[in-house]
Design an enzyme around this catalytic site. Sequence first.
Site, PDB file in Angstrom:
ATOM      1  CE  LYS A  90      -2.187  11.806   8.076  1.00  0.00           C
ATOM      2  NZ  LYS A  90      -3.039  12.115   6.890  1.00  0.00           N
ATOM      3  N   GLY A  91       2.402   6.778   8.762  1.00  0.00           N
ATOM      4  CA  GLY A  91       2.706   5.419   8.318  1.00  0.00           C
ATOM      5  C   GLY A  91       3.217   4.487   9.404  1.00  0.00           C
ATOM      6  CG  ASP A 111       0.123   6.881   1.959  1.00  0.00           C
ATOM      7  OD1 ASP A 111       1.317   6.801   2.289  1.00  0.00           O
ATOM      8  OD2 ASP A 111      -0.338   7.864   1.340  1.00  0.00           O
ATOM      9  CD  GLU A 154      10.817   6.766   9.852  1.00  0.00           C
ATOM     10  OE1 GLU A 154       9.681   6.485   9.420  1.00  0.00           O
ATOM     11  OE2 GLU A 154      11.435   7.789   9.517  1.00  0.00           O
ATOM     12  CG  ASP A 155       6.554   4.056   7.479  1.00  0.00           C
ATOM     13  OD1 ASP A 155       7.668   4.636   7.528  1.00  0.00           O
ATOM     14  OD2 ASP A 155       5.557   4.587   6.963  1.00  0.00           O
ATOM     15  CE  LYS A 163      10.860   1.023  -1.260  1.00  0.00           C
ATOM     16  NZ  LYS A 163      10.207   2.100  -2.026  1.00  0.00           N
ATOM     17  CB  VAL A 173       5.804  -1.673  -0.173  1.00  0.00           C
ATOM     18  CG1 VAL A 173       6.734  -2.648  -0.870  1.00  0.00           C
ATOM     19  CG2 VAL A 173       6.602  -0.716   0.696  1.00  0.00           C
ATOM     20  CG  ASP A 213      13.035   5.166  -0.548  1.00  0.00           C
ATOM     21  OD1 ASP A 213      13.769   4.344  -1.073  1.00  0.00           O
ATOM     22  OD2 ASP A 213      12.292   5.925  -1.205  1.00  0.00           O
ATOM     23  NE  ARG A 239      -1.953   6.730   5.874  1.00  0.00           N
ATOM     24  CZ  ARG A 239      -0.736   7.177   5.562  1.00  0.00           C
ATOM     25  NH1 ARG A 239       0.316   6.428   5.766  1.00  0.00           N
ATOM     26  NH2 ARG A 239      -0.577   8.378   5.050  1.00  0.00           N
TER      27      ARG A 239
HETATM   28  P1  5GP Z   1      13.260   8.556   2.717  1.00  0.00           P
HETATM   29  O1  5GP Z   1      13.457   9.915   3.262  1.00  0.00           O
HETATM   30  O2  5GP Z   1      13.966   7.463   3.490  1.00  0.00           O
HETATM   31  O3  5GP Z   1      13.558   8.478   1.241  1.00  0.00           O
HETATM   32  O4  5GP Z   1      11.720   8.304   2.720  1.00  0.00           O
HETATM   33  C1  5GP Z   1      11.040   7.765   3.757  1.00  0.00           C
HETATM   34  C2  5GP Z   1       9.561   7.994   3.558  1.00  0.00           C
HETATM   35  O5  5GP Z   1       9.163   7.854   2.183  1.00  0.00           O
HETATM   36  C3  5GP Z   1       8.806   6.938   4.304  1.00  0.00           C
HETATM   37  O6  5GP Z   1       8.584   7.297   5.640  1.00  0.00           O
HETATM   38  C4  5GP Z   1       7.537   6.826   3.483  1.00  0.00           C
HETATM   39  O7  5GP Z   1       6.634   7.804   3.891  1.00  0.00           O
HETATM   40  C5  5GP Z   1       7.966   7.143   2.058  1.00  0.00           C
HETATM   41  N1  5GP Z   1       8.212   5.912   1.280  1.00  0.00           N
HETATM   42  C6  5GP Z   1       9.394   5.452   0.809  1.00  0.00           C
HETATM   43  N2  5GP Z   1       9.238   4.316   0.106  1.00  0.00           N
HETATM   44  C7  5GP Z   1       7.910   4.040   0.153  1.00  0.00           C
HETATM   45  C8  5GP Z   1       7.111   2.965  -0.387  1.00  0.00           C
HETATM   46  O8  5GP Z   1       7.567   2.022  -1.036  1.00  0.00           O
HETATM   47  N3  5GP Z   1       5.774   3.028  -0.138  1.00  0.00           N
HETATM   48  C9  5GP Z   1       5.199   4.041   0.584  1.00  0.00           C
HETATM   49  N4  5GP Z   1       3.872   3.982   0.774  1.00  0.00           N
HETATM   50  N5  5GP Z   1       5.919   5.066   1.095  1.00  0.00           N
HETATM   51  C10 5GP Z   1       7.255   5.058   0.876  1.00  0.00           C
END
Ligand code: 5GP
Length: 197
Positions: A41-42, A157, A97-98, A129, A151, A101, A163
């Site tokens: 949803k982000g 969220d 993508e929001d 990130k 964040v 990470d 959100r």
């Molecule tokens: P990745 O697979 O790149 O580690 O994770 C991506 C997902 O982790 C993002 O789409 C998000 O849902 C969640 N995420 C990663 N860092 C944050 C953060 O700082 N805040 C929030 N709310 N979600 C995060």
Amino acid sequence: MSEIASVLFAREEIGRRISELGREIAGDYGARDPILVSVLKGGTIFLADLMRSVSRPLEIDFLSISGFGDGDESMGRVRILKDLDTDIAGRDVLLVEDIVDTGLTLAYLLSTLEGRGPDSVRVCALLDKSVRRIAPVEPSYVGFDCPDRFVIGYGLDFRQRYRNLADILAVDDMAALQADPDALVPLLDGDTGGEPA
Ligand code: 5GP
């Protein structure tokens, strides 16, 4: 302003950066009308603003996944909960993508979408990130490089809350927020102490 969280990117700064990204995307794609794909949803708030800053024809579509760290999924497993409606074969896909990470979610999504025969798949991430990256994925478009902080706001969220904050906030005291997940609700009245309008 709360002692639990502070503004990292204010709404005005986000708006300005999205206008720049929109112009760049419109220029890069030219007459090849892309499909902007948002991950629920982000990513929805970012998609809503980004698509209006691209002054070219485009389509949108959505997918939903069970993410890493959702609690019920073990590390390394992602499942599509809602798939695209569109056949992307021969199309230019821009995954919106929001936040990226570790990049594990994105790596999974990219391999899934690339297997469907699109002409191209690129990624536009509002926040990157980059210091936390595990999977070797590189978004083509990045709004802001994001420090290694948790964040919230602007689609992101904490336990499904926040959100609808207009700014992006970094959580300074996670223990306090975990103890009282509603502690930041007073900030939803619109004044997070960011840049004046
Ligand atoms: P990745 O697979 O790149 O580690 O994770 C991506 C997902 O982790 C993002 O789409 C998000 O849902 C969640 N995420 C990663 N860092 C944050 C953060 O700082 N805040 C929030 N709310 N979600 C995060």
